[in-house]
Enzyme design. Structure first.
Site, mmCIF file in Angstrom:
data_model
loop_
_atom_site.group_PDB
_atom_site.id
_atom_site.type_symbol
_atom_site.label_atom_id
_atom_site.label_comp_id
_atom_site.label_asym_id
_atom_site.label_seq_id
_atom_site.Cartn_x
_atom_site.Cartn_y
_atom_site.Cartn_z
ATOM 1 N N ASP A 7 -0.620 -4.916 1.543
ATOM 2 C CA ASP A 7 0.186 -6.069 1.648
ATOM 3 C C ASP A 7 -0.628 -7.401 2.319
ATOM 4 O O ASP A 7 -0.780 -7.241 3.143
ATOM 5 C CB ASP A 7 1.263 -5.379 2.726
ATOM 6 C CG ASP A 7 2.638 -6.170 2.291
ATOM 7 O OD1 ASP A 7 3.188 -6.608 1.417
ATOM 8 O OD2 ASP A 7 2.989 -6.650 3.868
ATOM 9 N N GLU A 70 -0.408 -6.468 -4.051
ATOM 10 C CA GLU A 70 1.146 -6.635 -3.517
ATOM 11 C C GLU A 70 0.915 -8.653 -4.460
ATOM 12 O O GLU A 70 -0.382 -9.360 -4.023
ATOM 13 C CB GLU A 70 2.118 -7.815 -3.014
ATOM 14 C CG GLU A 70 3.441 -8.097 -3.598
ATOM 15 C CD GLU A 70 4.272 -7.673 -1.978
ATOM 16 O OE1 GLU A 70 5.199 -8.199 -1.747
ATOM 17 O OE2 GLU A 70 4.180 -7.110 -1.403
ATOM 18 N N ASP A 144 4.616 -3.781 7.918
ATOM 19 C CA ASP A 144 3.647 -4.256 6.151
ATOM 20 C C ASP A 144 2.764 -2.942 6.468
ATOM 21 O O ASP A 144 2.405 -2.562 5.251
ATOM 22 C CB ASP A 144 2.328 -4.658 7.609
ATOM 23 C CG ASP A 144 2.724 -6.049 8.244
ATOM 24 O OD1 ASP A 144 3.238 -7.273 7.907
ATOM 25 O OD2 ASP A 144 3.411 -6.086 9.236
#
Length: 171
Positions: A7, A70, A144
């Site tokens: 992330d 991501e 996170d």
């Protein structure tokens, strides 16, 4: 197979390592890599170096076979955020590229839909699903870390679907 979920963030990058073998998923390690302590104490180059070195250390220690990250999303009203995040993602992708690790990119809505069944799931819904899927006694924190594990799970679930489709075609 060992998958490193990421992330990305300039201040805090979450990571999660999952082992996927014969239909079973196991959490290996998860945490955060932080750039230098304060935005005011460092320039962008030093912060990116810090992220690169942190992820490189994890890659060197665990030797993942794939990275799932991501994709970049930014609202058109905040182009500066997109540019800064692009720099952070670049440092993280370079760490994978330096070790010839294939990288798989997933949109945030795709991750949420794959994990929870809803493309606009809340952070709490994602956290609850990740906790359940990995059989954890306690929810991963901060978000996170949860998001990084969700990205890795998205990769695993996508791979499972591909394997099942391949098996059906073979029959």
């Amino acid at each position: 197979m060992l998958i490193l979920g990421i992330d990305p963030g300039l201040n805090t990058t979450g990571y999660g390592l999952l082992e996927y073998s014969t239909g079973k998923i196991r959490l290996v390690e998860a945490g955060v890599v932080r750039s230098l302590p304060s935005k005011k104490q460092s320039d962008l180059g030093l912060r990116l170096k810090s992220l690169f070195e942190g992820i490189s250390e994890i890659v060197d220690q665990y030797k993942p076979e794939a990275m799932a990250i991501e994709q970049l999303y930014s609202h058109y009203a905040h182009p500066r955020t997109a540019i800064i995040m692009g720099h952070a993602r670049g440092a993280l992708l370079l760490a994978a590229g330096m070790k010839n690790i294939p990288v798989h990119h997933f949109k945030a809505t795709q991750i949420k839909k794959t994990i929870t069944g809803h493309g606009h799931a809340s952070k709490e819904q994602i956290q609850a699903t990740v906790t359940r899927e990995l059989g954890l006694l306690k929810a991963p924190e901060p978000y996170d870390v949860t998001d990084a594990l969700a990205v890795a799970l998205c990769f695993v679930f996508s791979r499972k679907m591909t394997e099942q489709t391949s098996r059906k075609r073979a029959i």
